[in-house]
Design an enzyme around this catalytic site. Sequence first.
Site, short mmCIF file in Angstrom:
data_model
loop_
_atom_site.label_atom_id
_atom_site.label_comp_id
_atom_site.label_asym_id
_atom_site.label_seq_id
_atom_site.Cartn_x
_atom_site.Cartn_y
_atom_site.Cartn_z
N SER A 127 0.81 -1.23 0.00
CA SER A 127 0.00 0.00 0.00
C SER A 127 0.84 1.27 0.00
O SER A 127 1.89 1.34 0.65
CB SER A 127 -0.88 -0.01 1.26
OG SER A 127 -1.43 1.27 1.48
N GLU A 129 0.11 3.70 1.63
CA GLU A 129 0.09 4.14 3.02
C GLU A 129 1.46 3.90 3.69
O GLU A 129 1.83 4.59 4.63
CB GLU A 129 -1.03 3.38 3.76
CG GLU A 129 -1.31 3.81 5.19
CD GLU A 129 -1.97 5.17 5.35
OE1 GLU A 129 -2.52 5.71 4.37
OE2 GLU A 129 -1.91 5.71 6.47
N TYR A 171 -1.64 0.11 10.68
CA TYR A 171 -1.94 -0.56 9.41
C TYR A 171 -0.72 -0.51 8.48
O TYR A 171 -0.32 -1.53 7.91
CB TYR A 171 -3.13 0.13 8.74
CG TYR A 171 -3.34 -0.24 7.28
CD1 TYR A 171 -3.97 -1.43 6.93
CD2 TYR A 171 -2.90 0.61 6.25
CE1 TYR A 171 -4.15 -1.78 5.58
CE2 TYR A 171 -3.08 0.28 4.92
CZ TYR A 171 -3.70 -0.92 4.58
OH TYR A 171 -3.87 -1.26 3.25
#
Length: 391
Positions: A127, A129, A171
């Site tokens: 990701s 992220e 996460y």
Amino acid sequence: MKTAIIFGVTGQDGSYLTDLLIEKGYNVVGVARRSSVDTTERIGSQLQNNNFTLIEGDITDAFCVSDIINKHDPDEVYNLAAQSHVGTSFKQPTLTWDVTGGGCLNILEAIRLSPRKSEIKFYQASSSEMFGKNYSVREVHMGVSEALLGIDTEIQKFQDEDTPFIPQSPYAVAKLAAHHLAKIYRESYEMFTCNGILFNHESERRGENFVTRKITKYIATLKAAMEGERVDFSDVWELDEETLAWTPEGPQGHGETLYPKLRLGNLEAKRDWGHAKDYVRAMWLMLQQDDPDDFVVATGEAHSVKEFLEIAFRHVGVTDWSKYVFIDPEFFRPAEVDYLLGDATKAYNSLEWKPEIRFEQLVTGMMDGDLNEKLFRPHLQTVSDGCPEEG
Ligand code: NAP
Ligand code: GDD
């Protein structure tokens, strides 16, 4: 006929990838965890397909994962399963670590120990992220109009495969652990593992607690409710800071109806938003290469949550959206990722992949998806986000 196993088949990407692989003639084995309610809505159209098999399994259970890999002899394994909500990962960090990080390790180990190790290609859903607060910079040349004003170049911030990761959430840390594990297994055991570093991608099938779908669902539901009350958007009477009220008979009139505002957090965050249908194509392409590698997948454009709101409301004829939105501190995250803009040059060149759906089309498509659903939900507060205590 090739067999693909998809962990996370009931999610947004799992459903689009299933459609793509079935179309390409694969035998698809979809793994869904046990639930007390039906979670197969997104893959409903494939459930009766002879080339699709839905099986029960949880990626946190190493024995279960290993059993699935050994039983179904896959050519390709896609790990899309995750606790994928960044806000929720601050509230449930251990679960996020176990599912999003540990789940990937369970699959890698199952493949490593399989007698068919060298024949199985593995895709890990990494990701953007993971970049967190970090970005690379470069000088870009401006257009003709800026050049006329004497501005030739500007500094552009972006992320690509060489940008170092500085994760900002539990996460992102779990995803980064999985990302490195997939690389380590590739280099140590000669396994075919690819990390797709995908930037945000959305769709009509997006989960309702991600900001894009939360917005489009709200607008469509509010519009349906107003139409039920024969009230136009322009008739809205603002009652107080947090609540909307409208009435056909005037602000103080009889029969006044109340409606909650859309509660959002940081509207300034910028994301590189693409369409999930385009992005699952990139996942598949990665596993069709001769050699495994990692790829950034992105559109190359960044837009703020505010811009998303503007286009979504404009689609139903509203220009002043501010009276429908309440900024709720509960939706701010303990640490935020402010800016994501991906440079997918490597994917463009090596995979010959390009996104077909651009930002405005994504937003209006999602709006139409929700408007056409014609769902009337009187209690919008139940469309929760995973951040506030109640959900
Ligand atoms: P999603 O809609 O949240 O789907 C996640 C899937 O994982 C669901 O099918 C969920 O099952 C399943 N799952 C959760 N815990 C599980 C467990 N313990 N065992 C087995 N399955 C489990 O996510 P998405 O948007 O499709 O994203 C797919 C993957 O890409 C995720 O790993 C996500 O982190 C990653 N990613 C997404 C984006 C994006 O913008 N969409 C960008 C980069 C990376 P239930 O249906 O039962 O909940
Ligand atoms: N969810 C949510 N809800 N986000 C909000 C809200 C709100 O009410 N208000 C503002 N935001 C902001 C968030 O703070 C964030 O900056 C941005 O909107 C996007 O939030 P999400 O839609 O939740 O997505 P995300 O960027 O945090 O994570 C998604 O993209 C990642 C890839 O970059 C998820 O799909 C992750 O699984 C994925 O890895």
